[in-house]
Design a protein around this motif. Structure first.
Motif, PDB file in Angstrom:
ATOM      1  N   PHE A   1      20.942  57.597  34.221  1.00  0.00           N
ATOM      2  CA  PHE A   1      20.568  56.733  35.347  1.00  0.00           C
ATOM      3  C   PHE A   1      21.694  55.748  35.658  1.00  0.00           C
ATOM      4  N   ALA A   2      22.310  55.187  34.611  1.00  0.00           N
ATOM      5  CA  ALA A   2      23.429  54.258  34.808  1.00  0.00           C
ATOM      6  C   ALA A   2      24.617  54.966  35.454  1.00  0.00           C
ATOM      7  N   TRP A   3      24.935  56.171  34.984  1.00  0.00           N
ATOM      8  CA  TRP A   3      26.038  56.930  35.573  1.00  0.00           C
ATOM      9  C   TRP A   3      25.751  57.255  37.030  1.00  0.00           C
ATOM     10  N   PHE A   4      24.514  57.617  37.323  1.00  0.00           N
ATOM     11  CA  PHE A   4      24.126  57.906  38.698  1.00  0.00           C
ATOM     12  C   PHE A   4      24.391  56.699  39.591  1.00  0.00           C
ATOM     13  N   THR A   5      23.961  55.538  39.149  1.00  0.00           N
ATOM     14  CA  THR A   5      24.152  54.326  39.937  1.00  0.00           C
ATOM     15  C   THR A   5      25.639  54.027  40.124  1.00  0.00           C
ATOM     16  N   ALA A   6      26.425  54.204  39.074  1.00  0.00           N
ATOM     17  CA  ALA A   6      27.868  53.962  39.158  1.00  0.00           C
ATOM     18  C   ALA A   6      28.540  54.948  40.118  1.00  0.00           C
ATOM     19  N   VAL A   7      28.164  56.222  40.036  1.00  0.00           N
ATOM     20  CA  VAL A   7      28.774  57.235  40.907  1.00  0.00           C
ATOM     21  C   VAL A   7      28.422  56.963  42.367  1.00  0.00           C
ATOM     22  N   ILE A   8      27.166  56.614  42.620  1.00  0.00           N
ATOM     23  CA  ILE A   8      26.774  56.279  44.003  1.00  0.00           C
ATOM     24  C   ILE A   8      27.611  55.115  44.521  1.00  0.00           C
ATOM     25  N   ALA A   9      27.806  54.085  43.694  1.00  0.00           N
ATOM     26  CA  ALA A   9      28.589  52.914  44.115  1.00  0.00           C
ATOM     27  C   ALA A   9      30.028  53.302  44.427  1.00  0.00           C
ATOM     28  N   VAL A  10      30.627  54.122  43.578  1.00  0.00           N
ATOM     29  CA  VAL A  10      32.017  54.535  43.796  1.00  0.00           C
ATOM     30  C   VAL A  10      32.116  55.428  45.042  1.00  0.00           C
ATOM     31  N   VAL A  11      31.152  56.337  45.215  1.00  0.00           N
ATOM     32  CA  VAL A  11      31.154  57.189  46.407  1.00  0.00           C
ATOM     33  C   VAL A  11      31.000  56.333  47.664  1.00  0.00           C
ATOM     34  N   MET A  12      30.138  55.326  47.604  1.00  0.00           N
ATOM     35  CA  MET A  12      29.975  54.437  48.766  1.00  0.00           C
ATOM     36  C   MET A  12      31.274  53.703  49.071  1.00  0.00           C
ATOM     37  N   GLY A  13      31.961  53.222  48.035  1.00  0.00           N
ATOM     38  CA  GLY A  13      33.228  52.525  48.247  1.00  0.00           C
ATOM     39  C   GLY A  13      34.289  53.427  48.847  1.00  0.00           C
ATOM     40  N   ALA A  14      34.457  54.610  48.258  1.00  0.00           N
ATOM     41  CA  ALA A  14      35.462  55.548  48.765  1.00  0.00           C
ATOM     42  C   ALA A  14      35.077  56.065  50.149  1.00  0.00           C
ATOM     43  N   GLY A  15      33.800  56.335  50.350  1.00  0.00           N
ATOM     44  CA  GLY A  15      33.340  56.837  51.645  1.00  0.00           C
ATOM     45  C   GLY A  15      33.517  55.830  52.758  1.00  0.00           C
ATOM     46  N   THR A  16      33.314  54.573  52.449  1.00  0.00           N
ATOM     47  CA  THR A  16      33.483  53.526  53.460  1.00  0.00           C
ATOM     48  C   THR A  16      34.914  53.515  53.973  1.00  0.00           C
ATOM     49  N   ILE A  17      35.860  53.628  53.072  1.00  0.00           N
ATOM     50  CA  ILE A  17      37.267  53.622  53.465  1.00  0.00           C
ATOM     51  C   ILE A  17      37.624  54.927  54.176  1.00  0.00           C
ATOM     52  N   ALA A  18      37.113  56.061  53.686  1.00  0.00           N
ATOM     53  CA  ALA A  18      37.409  57.354  54.319  1.00  0.00           C
ATOM     54  C   ALA A  18      36.900  57.391  55.749  1.00  0.00           C
ATOM     55  N   ILE A  19      35.741  56.825  55.982  1.00  0.00           N
ATOM     56  CA  ILE A  19      35.157  56.827  57.334  1.00  0.00           C
ATOM     57  C   ILE A  19      36.007  56.000  58.301  1.00  0.00           C
ATOM     58  N   MET A  20      36.703  55.011  57.778  1.00  0.00           N
ATOM     59  CA  MET A  20      37.563  54.204  58.655  1.00  0.00           C
ATOM     60  C   MET A  20      38.766  55.005  59.158  1.00  0.00           C
ATOM     61  N   PHE A  21      39.135  56.073  58.434  1.00  0.00           N
ATOM     62  CA  PHE A  21      40.274  56.897  58.841  1.00  0.00           C
ATOM     63  C   PHE A  21      39.868  58.060  59.730  1.00  0.00           C
ATOM     64  N   SER A  22      38.664  58.590  59.519  1.00  0.00           N
ATOM     65  CA  SER A  22      38.251  59.772  60.270  1.00  0.00           C
ATOM     66  C   SER A  22      36.733  59.785  60.420  1.00  0.00           C
ATOM     67  N   ASP A  23      36.281  60.087  61.621  1.00  0.00           N
ATOM     68  CA  ASP A  23      34.842  60.213  61.841  1.00  0.00           C
ATOM     69  C   ASP A  23      34.274  61.419  61.110  1.00  0.00           C
ATOM     70  N   TRP A  24      35.095  62.447  60.885  1.00  0.00           N
ATOM     71  CA  TRP A  24      34.642  63.640  60.187  1.00  0.00           C
ATOM     72  C   TRP A  24      34.381  63.393  58.710  1.00  0.00           C
ATOM     73  N   ALA A  25      34.848  62.290  58.189  1.00  0.00           N
ATOM     74  CA  ALA A  25      34.627  61.980  56.777  1.00  0.00           C
ATOM     75  C   ALA A  25      33.159  61.710  56.489  1.00  0.00           C
ATOM     76  N   MET A  26      32.365  61.440  57.507  1.00  0.00           N
ATOM     77  CA  MET A  26      30.942  61.157  57.309  1.00  0.00           C
ATOM     78  C   MET A  26      30.202  62.365  56.730  1.00  0.00           C
ATOM     79  N   VAL A  27      30.575  63.563  57.135  1.00  0.00           N
ATOM     80  CA  VAL A  27      29.870  64.769  56.677  1.00  0.00           C
ATOM     81  C   VAL A  27      30.035  64.971  55.169  1.00  0.00           C
ATOM     82  N   PRO A  28      31.264  65.044  54.629  1.00  0.00           N
ATOM     83  CA  PRO A  28      31.367  65.206  53.173  1.00  0.00           C
ATOM     84  C   PRO A  28      30.818  64.000  52.409  1.00  0.00           C
ATOM     85  N   TYR A  29      30.917  62.823  52.995  1.00  0.00           N
ATOM     86  CA  TYR A  29      30.376  61.615  52.383  1.00  0.00           C
ATOM     87  C   TYR A  29      28.868  61.744  52.207  1.00  0.00           C
ATOM     88  N   ALA A  30      28.162  62.121  53.249  1.00  0.00           N
ATOM     89  CA  ALA A  30      26.707  62.273  53.184  1.00  0.00           C
ATOM     90  C   ALA A  30      26.315  63.404  52.237  1.00  0.00           C
TER      91      ALA A  30
END
Length: 149
Positions: free
Chosen positions: A38-67
């Motif tokens: 459960f702790a790893w899940f929460t950590a991975v979600i947080a890291v994915v959210m952080g990386a995804g936020t930055i990726a989305i700023m570069f490309s609108d297509w980044a939303m699909v792999p992010y989701a």
């Protein structure tokens, strides 16, 4: 630590937890492995959210792999644990909500910085870290609580 039960005598901590879970209609108290997952899940979600936020700023297509990645991690978590550790779902929820709020703060802040002084890679890295911090703190709390059993 034991408590006195008037009908059966002394009850140890594990038995008391089992009786409480049974009375509340919940599955048995989870294992330390469940807390770790459960702790790893929460950590991975947080890291994915952080990386995804930055990726989305570069490309609108980044939303699909992010989701897709977010949903894949959620499916992995649901299949990997037997029972969610007591209080961990609430802690994880608030950690992910905190990261979600930080997405708004970071995106707004980076857009302001972009228009005023310009962005370097360090600003993006800082933004990703700021988004991940609330979820990582929640993950650490879940792991610590699971280890203290």
């Amino acid at each position: 630590m034991t408590t006195e039960n008037h009908t059966t005598g002394a009850v140890d901590r594990a038995e008391a937890a089992r009786l409480l879970a049974e009375a509340e209609g919940r599955p048995p108290v989870s294992s330390t492995r469940d807390a770790r997952v459960f702790a790893w899940f929460t950590a991975v979600i947080a890291v994915v959210m952080g990386a995804g936020t930055i990726a989305i700023m570069f490309s609108d297509w980044a939303m699909v792999p992010y989701a897709v990645l977010l949903f894949a991690v959620m499916a992995w978590q649901r299949r990997s644990i037997g029972a969610s550790p007591r209080g961990s779902a609430r802690t994880s929820f608030w950690g992910v909500v905190g990261s979600g709020v930080m997405v708004l703060v970071v995106v707004t802040g980076l857009h302001v910085i972009r228009t005023t002084i310009g962005l370097t890679a360090w600003w993006y890295l800082l933004g990703a870290v700021l988004v991940a911090v609330p979820g990582l703190i929640a993950a650490a709390r879940i792991a610590r609580r699971g280890a203290s059993r």
